[in-house]
Design a protein around this motif. Structure first.
Motif, PDB file in Angstrom:
ATOM      1  N   SER A   1       0.806  -1.222   0.000  1.00  0.00           N
ATOM      2  CA  SER A   1       0.000   0.000   0.000  1.00  0.00           C
ATOM      3  C   SER A   1       0.840   1.273   0.000  1.00  0.00           C
ATOM      4  N   LEU A   2       2.152   1.165  -0.127  1.00  0.00           N
ATOM      5  CA  LEU A   2       2.976   2.368  -0.157  1.00  0.00           C
ATOM      6  C   LEU A   2       2.598   3.234  -1.355  1.00  0.00           C
ATOM      7  N   PRO A   3       2.514   4.556  -1.183  1.00  0.00           N
ATOM      8  CA  PRO A   3       2.091   5.421  -2.294  1.00  0.00           C
ATOM      9  C   PRO A   3       3.102   5.484  -3.432  1.00  0.00           C
ATOM     10  N   ARG A   4       4.381   5.281  -3.127  1.00  0.00           N
ATOM     11  CA  ARG A   4       5.423   5.325  -4.153  1.00  0.00           C
ATOM     12  C   ARG A   4       6.407   4.170  -3.937  1.00  0.00           C
ATOM     13  N   VAL A   5       6.918   3.621  -5.053  1.00  0.00           N
ATOM     14  CA  VAL A   5       7.972   2.610  -4.986  1.00  0.00           C
ATOM     15  C   VAL A   5       9.342   3.284  -4.991  1.00  0.00           C
ATOM     16  N   SER A   6       9.514   4.281  -5.846  1.00  0.00           N
ATOM     17  CA  SER A   6      10.751   5.055  -5.888  1.00  0.00           C
ATOM     18  C   SER A   6      10.493   6.432  -5.310  1.00  0.00           C
ATOM     19  N   PRO A   7      11.458   7.016  -4.612  1.00  0.00           N
ATOM     20  CA  PRO A   7      11.209   8.283  -3.915  1.00  0.00           C
ATOM     21  C   PRO A   7      11.173   9.477  -4.862  1.00  0.00           C
ATOM     22  N   ASP A   8      10.459  10.501  -4.459  1.00  0.00           N
ATOM     23  CA  ASP A   8      10.375  11.746  -5.222  1.00  0.00           C
ATOM     24  C   ASP A   8      11.340  12.747  -4.591  1.00  0.00           C
ATOM     25  N   VAL A   9      12.638  12.486  -4.732  1.00  0.00           N
ATOM     26  CA  VAL A   9      13.673  13.353  -4.158  1.00  0.00           C
ATOM     27  C   VAL A   9      14.724  13.643  -5.222  1.00  0.00           C
ATOM     28  N   GLN A  10      15.549  14.627  -4.943  1.00  0.00           N
ATOM     29  CA  GLN A  10      16.624  15.020  -5.836  1.00  0.00           C
ATOM     30  C   GLN A  10      17.963  14.862  -5.128  1.00  0.00           C
ATOM     31  N   PRO A  11      19.054  14.717  -5.873  1.00  0.00           N
ATOM     32  CA  PRO A  11      20.382  14.611  -5.236  1.00  0.00           C
ATOM     33  C   PRO A  11      20.629  15.769  -4.267  1.00  0.00           C
TER      34      PRO A  11
ATOM     35  N   VAL B   1      14.168   6.366   0.444  1.00  0.00           N
ATOM     36  CA  VAL B   1      14.313   4.921   0.225  1.00  0.00           C
ATOM     37  C   VAL B   1      13.635   4.497  -1.077  1.00  0.00           C
ATOM     38  N   VAL B   2      14.340   3.688  -1.872  1.00  0.00           N
ATOM     39  CA  VAL B   2      13.703   2.948  -2.959  1.00  0.00           C
ATOM     40  C   VAL B   2      13.222   1.631  -2.361  1.00  0.00           C
ATOM     41  N   HIS B   3      11.970   1.330  -2.511  1.00  0.00           N
ATOM     42  CA  HIS B   3      11.385   0.173  -1.825  1.00  0.00           C
ATOM     43  C   HIS B   3      11.563  -1.089  -2.688  1.00  0.00           C
ATOM     44  N   TRP B   4      12.738  -1.665  -2.596  1.00  0.00           N
ATOM     45  CA  TRP B   4      13.091  -2.850  -3.395  1.00  0.00           C
ATOM     46  C   TRP B   4      12.191  -4.035  -3.079  1.00  0.00           C
ATOM     47  N   GLN B   5      11.614  -4.076  -1.885  1.00  0.00           N
ATOM     48  CA  GLN B   5      10.770  -5.214  -1.521  1.00  0.00           C
ATOM     49  C   GLN B   5       9.300  -5.000  -1.878  1.00  0.00           C
ATOM     50  N   SER B   6       8.991  -3.873  -2.484  1.00  0.00           N
ATOM     51  CA  SER B   6       7.610  -3.610  -2.898  1.00  0.00           C
ATOM     52  C   SER B   6       7.178  -4.624  -3.963  1.00  0.00           C
TER      53      SER B   6
END
Length: 492
Positions: A18-28, A61-66
């Motif tokens: 149920s996580l809203p995003r798998v990859s984060p919406d962030v910048q370096p 965090v990138v949710h690799w286990q999603s």
């Protein structure tokens, strides 16, 4: 604190679908301003640390286990392996030698033999209690395993030769091989590296005729074949090199033959996929990563050699303070680059006992079936084409007959939503999307949702780029009809 951490782990695992995003919406640089410029002088509470983990670290965090993580290849996690890691961390045993960790050494040999039997590997790869001449060792990653294999190859090739012959050594692989091959050659100082071309005609597999011709040309030029690496399951398309035929082509050259099956090696547990691994009895070394697709937390790369002699010749160095009364014949420090090593075999011990081989086979078949379901959807939609045969848990696909920027836009639209995460590759210069099924939590509903997202995003990008869906579909039907008549086209 331990109870709180375990609760947090369990809550996180339960929340993955149920996580809203798998990859984060962030910048370096997102974290730079969120952390103090210096480490604290005084202790801080566990609660304060965990609050910052939640509020400052988790957003990156990138949710690799999603279950909707379909990028790269999987990096599996399981509770048995995680619990083993907890105990191993507490023991803090650095088992570089038998004397430094008798159980770490002996359990590793036992687990490598268990896995060798489960995967149907040749008897020469068995440790047999350290009796040799071959055996298995757990490296950290495939990159380490390939460097170790190449160093062993170099030691064997130079035995009895002048040092200057090092400049004549040649390494061979496919242009589809993982970049770790080229990096290993850089580390080992190989002046002659052959990346032999593979093509769609042979499903991106390296052909033995190409290898044999390259070896013969180099020998005629006064060079020394040193190392050949074949792949079972390339990163771009899961291509399977014909190991037996390639080994025969290299026979007589003296080159060390290594097989990299980093991702696909787990499929050797399945009898119906064992044919992909035919020919391992003719090779010098073989490796795959249980941390990719066999529910073993990173890091765990299993490597086997038929003869450990050249490997030890390349890597063995025992200063006086490490010499033990029991001898050093079972010291895994001589099978790897670093001296220190983790108690990684404990993860395999927990995993194999608490899952059992039957459940692990079901797990692998489940992912292969999910990938097959997605591939069927791609094949049924005339706007799309399969760019390579679906193998194991990987599907390579793209919009048919459009400029590369349209497929790039499709991928960008999918990842921008955050609901799933895919990456791309290039096959024959063509921009290609990859969907790799392998998360422990992935089910049919997640694959179906992924296809729905792909289909909807295709409508969007085709419209935005002025490509009529009807025209794309018509073009797809024409190509499909031509392929049906000639036997050409991608196979699902």
């Amino acid at each position: 604190m331990g109870h709180a951490m375990v609760d947090m782990i369990a809550d996180y695992y339960e929340s993955l679908p149920s996580l809203p995003r798998v990859s984060p919406d962030v910048q370096p640089g997102f974290l730079r301003g969120a952390l103090p410029p210096n480490a604290p002088e005084q202790p801080e509470s566990f609660e304060a640390v965990m609050a910052d983990v939640r509020d400052k670290l988790m957003p990156g965090v990138v949710h690799w286990q999603s279950p909707s993580f379909f990028a790269y290849f999987p990096s599996n996690y399981s509770f048995p392996a995680a619990l083993a890691d907890m105990w191993s961390s507490v023991l803090g045993m650095v088992g570089f030698s038998w004397a430094a960790g008798p159980v770490a050494t002996e359990l590793e040999m036992a687990m490598m033999d268990w896995l060798a039997d489960l995967c149907g590997l040749p008897p020469a790869f068995k440790c047999n209690g350290g009796a040799g001449p071959g055996g298995g060792v757990i490296q950290g990653t495939t990159s380490e395993a390939v460097v170790v294999a190449l160093l062993a190859a170099r030691a064997r090739a130079l035995a009895g030769r002048p040092v200057a012959d090092r400049l004549k050594l040649v390494a061979y692989s496919s242009d589809q091989a993982h970049s770790c091959f080229k990096k290993a050659c850089m580390i080992a100082g190989m002046d002659h590296v052959r990346l032999l071309p593979a093509s769609a005609e042979h499903d991106w597999a390296l052909q033995p005729e190409a290898l044999k011709a390259a070896i013969e040309a180099d020998v005629a030029a006064g060079l020394i074949p040193c190392f050949v690496m074949a792949s079972v399951g390339t990163t771009s398309s899961c291509a399977v090199d014909p190991v037996a035929q390639l080994a025969a082509a290299a026979a007589g050259s003296g080159a060390w033959f290594h097989v990299d099956a980093a991702y696909a090696g787990s499929a050797a547990l399945l009898p119906e996929h064992r044919h992909h691994f035919a020919g391992l009895g003719a090779v010098d070394s073989y490796s795959f990563n249980p941390h990719k697709w066999l529910l073993t937390n990173f890091d765990c790369c299993c490597m086997w050699v038929a003869d450990s002699g050249p490997l030890k010749e390349a890597l063995s160095l025992t200063p006086v303070f490490l010499r033990a009364a029991a001898g050093n014949s079972l010291d895994y420090k001589d099978w790897q680059i670093p001296l220190g090593r983790k108690f990684r075999s404990l993860k395999l011990y927990f995993l194999l006992r608490m899952y059992g081989a039957e459940k692990l086979r079901s797990y692998l078949r489940h992912h292969i079936a999910l990938a097959g379901a997605f591939a069927q959807q791609v094949a049924a939609d005339p706007r799309f084409e399969l760019a390579a045969p679906q193998r194991f848990g990987l599907v390579c696909f793209r919009l048919r007959g459009v400029p590369r920027e349209v497929n790039a836009a499709l991928l960008a639209a999918l990842n921008a939503s955050g609901r799933l995460f895919l990456i791309h590759t290039e096959l024959g210069g063509a921009y290609t999307l990859r969907l790799a099924v392998g998360a422990a939590t992935s089910q049919l509903e997640h694959v179906q949702a992924a296809w729905a997202a792909v289909s909807a995003a295709a409508d969007q990008v085709l419209a935005e780029h002025g490509v009529a869906a009807a025209a794309a579909a018509a073009a797809g039907k024409e190509v499909a009809a031509a392929g049906a008549g000639s036997g050409a086209g991608a196979r699902s």
